[in-house]
Design a protein around this motif. Structure first.
Motif, PDB file in Angstrom:
ATOM      1  N   MET A 284      56.171  38.392 -18.592  1.00  0.00           N
ATOM      2  CA  MET A 284      56.387  37.658 -19.851  1.00  0.00           C
ATOM      3  C   MET A 284      57.822  37.146 -19.922  1.00  0.00           C
ATOM      4  O   MET A 284      58.078  36.035 -20.368  1.00  0.00           O
ATOM      5  N   GLU A 285      58.759  37.964 -19.452  1.00  0.00           N
ATOM      6  CA  GLU A 285      60.165  37.545 -19.404  1.00  0.00           C
ATOM      7  C   GLU A 285      60.312  36.347 -18.464  1.00  0.00           C
ATOM      8  O   GLU A 285      60.998  35.384 -18.777  1.00  0.00           O
ATOM      9  N   ALA A 286      59.653  36.419 -17.312  1.00  0.00           N
ATOM     10  CA  ALA A 286      59.697  35.309 -16.358  1.00  0.00           C
ATOM     11  C   ALA A 286      59.108  34.050 -16.982  1.00  0.00           C
ATOM     12  O   ALA A 286      59.674  32.955 -16.844  1.00  0.00           O
ATOM     13  N   ALA A 287      58.008  34.200 -17.699  1.00  0.00           N
ATOM     14  CA  ALA A 287      57.387  33.046 -18.349  1.00  0.00           C
ATOM     15  C   ALA A 287      58.327  32.413 -19.366  1.00  0.00           C
ATOM     16  O   ALA A 287      58.451  31.196 -19.440  1.00  0.00           O
ATOM     17  N   SER A 288      59.020  33.242 -20.129  1.00  0.00           N
ATOM     18  CA  SER A 288      59.932  32.695 -21.142  1.00  0.00           C
ATOM     19  C   SER A 288      61.129  32.002 -20.493  1.00  0.00           C
ATOM     20  O   SER A 288      61.615  31.003 -20.996  1.00  0.00           O
ATOM     21  N   VAL A 289      61.594  32.511 -19.353  1.00  0.00           N
ATOM     22  CA  VAL A 289      62.694  31.869 -18.633  1.00  0.00           C
ATOM     23  C   VAL A 289      62.241  30.526 -18.070  1.00  0.00           C
ATOM     24  O   VAL A 289      62.972  29.543 -18.105  1.00  0.00           O
TER      25      VAL A 289
ATOM     26  N   VAL B  32      59.276  28.587 -18.791  1.00  0.00           N
ATOM     27  CA  VAL B  32      58.647  27.555 -19.621  1.00  0.00           C
ATOM     28  C   VAL B  32      59.135  27.571 -21.066  1.00  0.00           C
ATOM     29  O   VAL B  32      58.652  26.800 -21.884  1.00  0.00           O
ATOM     30  N   GLY B  33      60.077  28.419 -21.382  1.00  0.00           N
ATOM     31  CA  GLY B  33      60.557  28.493 -22.756  1.00  0.00           C
ATOM     32  C   GLY B  33      59.564  29.229 -23.631  1.00  0.00           C
ATOM     33  O   GLY B  33      58.744  30.003 -23.160  1.00  0.00           O
ATOM     34  N   GLN B  34      59.620  28.969 -24.918  1.00  0.00           N
ATOM     35  CA  GLN B  34      58.725  29.636 -25.860  1.00  0.00           C
ATOM     36  C   GLN B  34      57.301  29.129 -25.672  1.00  0.00           C
ATOM     37  O   GLN B  34      57.050  27.943 -25.717  1.00  0.00           O
ATOM     38  N   MET B  35      56.372  30.039 -25.420  1.00  0.00           N
ATOM     39  CA  MET B  35      54.983  29.641 -25.203  1.00  0.00           C
ATOM     40  C   MET B  35      54.217  29.676 -26.514  1.00  0.00           C
ATOM     41  O   MET B  35      54.478  30.497 -27.380  1.00  0.00           O
ATOM     42  N   GLU B  36      53.258  28.788 -26.610  1.00  0.00           N
ATOM     43  CA  GLU B  36      52.359  28.761 -27.759  1.00  0.00           C
ATOM     44  C   GLU B  36      51.337  29.885 -27.600  1.00  0.00           C
ATOM     45  O   GLU B  36      51.030  30.287 -26.477  1.00  0.00           O
ATOM     46  N   PRO B  37      50.793  30.411 -28.712  1.00  0.00           N
ATOM     47  CA  PRO B  37      49.837  31.527 -28.615  1.00  0.00           C
ATOM     48  C   PRO B  37      48.620  31.210 -27.744  1.00  0.00           C
ATOM     49  O   PRO B  37      48.071  32.095 -27.101  1.00  0.00           O
ATOM     50  N   ASP B  38      48.180  29.943 -27.711  1.00  0.00           N
ATOM     51  CA  ASP B  38      46.991  29.595 -26.919  1.00  0.00           C
ATOM     52  C   ASP B  38      47.334  29.106 -25.508  1.00  0.00           C
ATOM     53  O   ASP B  38      46.463  28.777 -24.727  1.00  0.00           O
ATOM     54  N   GLN B  39      48.623  29.102 -25.185  1.00  0.00           N
ATOM     55  CA  GLN B  39      49.055  28.631 -23.878  1.00  0.00           C
ATOM     56  C   GLN B  39      48.874  29.740 -22.832  1.00  0.00           C
ATOM     57  O   GLN B  39      49.178  30.899 -23.077  1.00  0.00           O
ATOM     58  N   VAL B  40      48.345  29.376 -21.677  1.00  0.00           N
ATOM     59  CA  VAL B  40      48.117  30.321 -20.599  1.00  0.00           C
ATOM     60  C   VAL B  40      49.174  30.090 -19.517  1.00  0.00           C
ATOM     61  O   VAL B  40      49.372  28.976 -19.057  1.00  0.00           O
ATOM     62  N   TYR B  41      49.837  31.160 -19.155  1.00  0.00           N
ATOM     63  CA  TYR B  41      50.831  31.071 -18.088  1.00  0.00           C
ATOM     64  C   TYR B  41      50.141  31.412 -16.781  1.00  0.00           C
ATOM     65  O   TYR B  41      49.625  32.507 -16.613  1.00  0.00           O
ATOM     66  N   GLU B  42      50.094  30.448 -15.857  1.00  0.00           N
ATOM     67  CA  GLU B  42      49.325  30.610 -14.616  1.00  0.00           C
ATOM     68  C   GLU B  42      50.091  31.303 -13.512  1.00  0.00           C
ATOM     69  O   GLU B  42      49.505  31.681 -12.504  1.00  0.00           O
ATOM     70  N   GLY B  43      51.386  31.463 -13.659  1.00  0.00           N
ATOM     71  CA  GLY B  43      52.144  32.159 -12.644  1.00  0.00           C
ATOM     72  C   GLY B  43      53.472  31.505 -12.353  1.00  0.00           C
ATOM     73  O   GLY B  43      53.786  30.421 -12.846  1.00  0.00           O
ATOM     74  N   ILE B  44      54.236  32.180 -11.524  1.00  0.00           N
ATOM     75  CA  ILE B  44      55.579  31.745 -11.177  1.00  0.00           C
ATOM     76  C   ILE B  44      55.509  30.818  -9.969  1.00  0.00           C
ATOM     77  O   ILE B  44      55.027  31.222  -8.901  1.00  0.00           O
ATOM     78  N   THR B  45      55.979  29.589 -10.124  1.00  0.00           N
ATOM     79  CA  THR B  45      56.070  28.666  -8.992  1.00  0.00           C
ATOM     80  C   THR B  45      57.375  28.953  -8.254  1.00  0.00           C
ATOM     81  O   THR B  45      58.225  29.706  -8.748  1.00  0.00           O
TER      82      THR B  45
ATOM     83  N   GLU C 217      59.829  26.915  -7.913  1.00  0.00           N
ATOM     84  CA  GLU C 217      60.908  26.393  -8.760  1.00  0.00           C
ATOM     85  C   GLU C 217      61.254  27.397  -9.862  1.00  0.00           C
ATOM     86  O   GLU C 217      62.425  27.606 -10.168  1.00  0.00           O
ATOM     87  N   ASP C 218      60.229  28.032 -10.445  1.00  0.00           N
ATOM     88  CA  ASP C 218      60.449  29.079 -11.444  1.00  0.00           C
ATOM     89  C   ASP C 218      61.213  30.254 -10.817  1.00  0.00           C
ATOM     90  O   ASP C 218      62.127  30.818 -11.410  1.00  0.00           O
ATOM     91  N   PHE C 219      60.795  30.616  -9.615  1.00  0.00           N
ATOM     92  CA  PHE C 219      61.397  31.730  -8.886  1.00  0.00           C
ATOM     93  C   PHE C 219      62.886  31.472  -8.672  1.00  0.00           C
ATOM     94  O   PHE C 219      63.715  32.367  -8.836  1.00  0.00           O
TER      95      PHE C 219
END
Length: 197
Positions: A146-151, A153-166, A168-170
């Motif tokens: 969840m911390e990685a997702a926030s770093v 993609v920023g703040q996620m919407e409640p219905d938004q699905v995080y598919e994983g770390i690319t 570039e995210d890494f």
């Protein structure tokens, strides 16, 4: 990468020792490496040596064995930063090290580290600690993801699905962390093996 003839000779001696004087190394040859024996992610480390992505031989799959040239390719990921490198070369070297790590985590070669893949790594890392139960390890992995997702993609919407770390995210996650001191190979020390036979 500049490598001296002495370094190549040392790597070749280590290769021959690991391979049992054969022209290739197989996964089981790593069973005789004491520094890997107690590492909780040993299987991932060994697998990374045979990952075609790290061998620069394709987008997926595992090699059955590696040659000395392949061994040099893998060892190049662990080379230290040379003081003669310019900023662009240092950044390229850093990216290569991080790509190697990314491939260790992205076990299905789909270009993303999913929550399940991340959980597996965290559970493996914490498996040696008798004070942490599997459910606690899972919670730690979920929180870190969840911390990685926030770093990334920023703040996620409640219905938004995080598919994983690319990848570039890494890169973003590892920004500012000194990977050069954290990514090294101790098992090249041949004396370790010599004393264990």
């Amino acid at each position: 990468m500049r490598v001296s003839s002495d370094q190549i000779e040392q790597l070749h001696r280590r290769f021959k020792q690991l391979s049992g004087d054969q022209p290739t190394i197989r996964k089981e040859n790593f069973n005789s490496v004491p520094d890997l024996e107690l590492n909780p992610i040993r299987a991932k480390i060994v697998r990374a040596f045979f990952d075609n992505r790290n061998l620069r031989k394709g987008p997926s799959g595992l090699a059955e064995e590696i040659s000395f040239e392949d061994f040099l390719t893998i060892m190049s990921y662990f080379r230290p930063i040379d003081i003669s490198m310019d900023e662009e070369q240092v950044e390229q070297c850093r990216k290569e090290k991080l790509r190697f790590l990314f491939h260790m985590y992205d076990s299905d070669s789909d270009g993303r580290i999913t929550l399940e893949e991340y959980r597996n790594v965290v559970e493996e890392l914490l498996s040696g600690n008798p004070h942490i139960e599997k459910e606690s390890a899972r919670s730690i992995a979920d929180g870190a993801m969840m911390e990685a997702a926030s770093v990334c993609v920023g703040q996620m919407e409640p219905d938004q699905v995080y598919e994983g770390i690319t990848f570039e995210d890494f890169l973003k996650i590892w920004q500012g962390i000194d990977i050069e001191t954290k990514m090294h190979v101790r098992f090249l020390n041949m004396e370790t093996i010599a004393f264990c036979h």
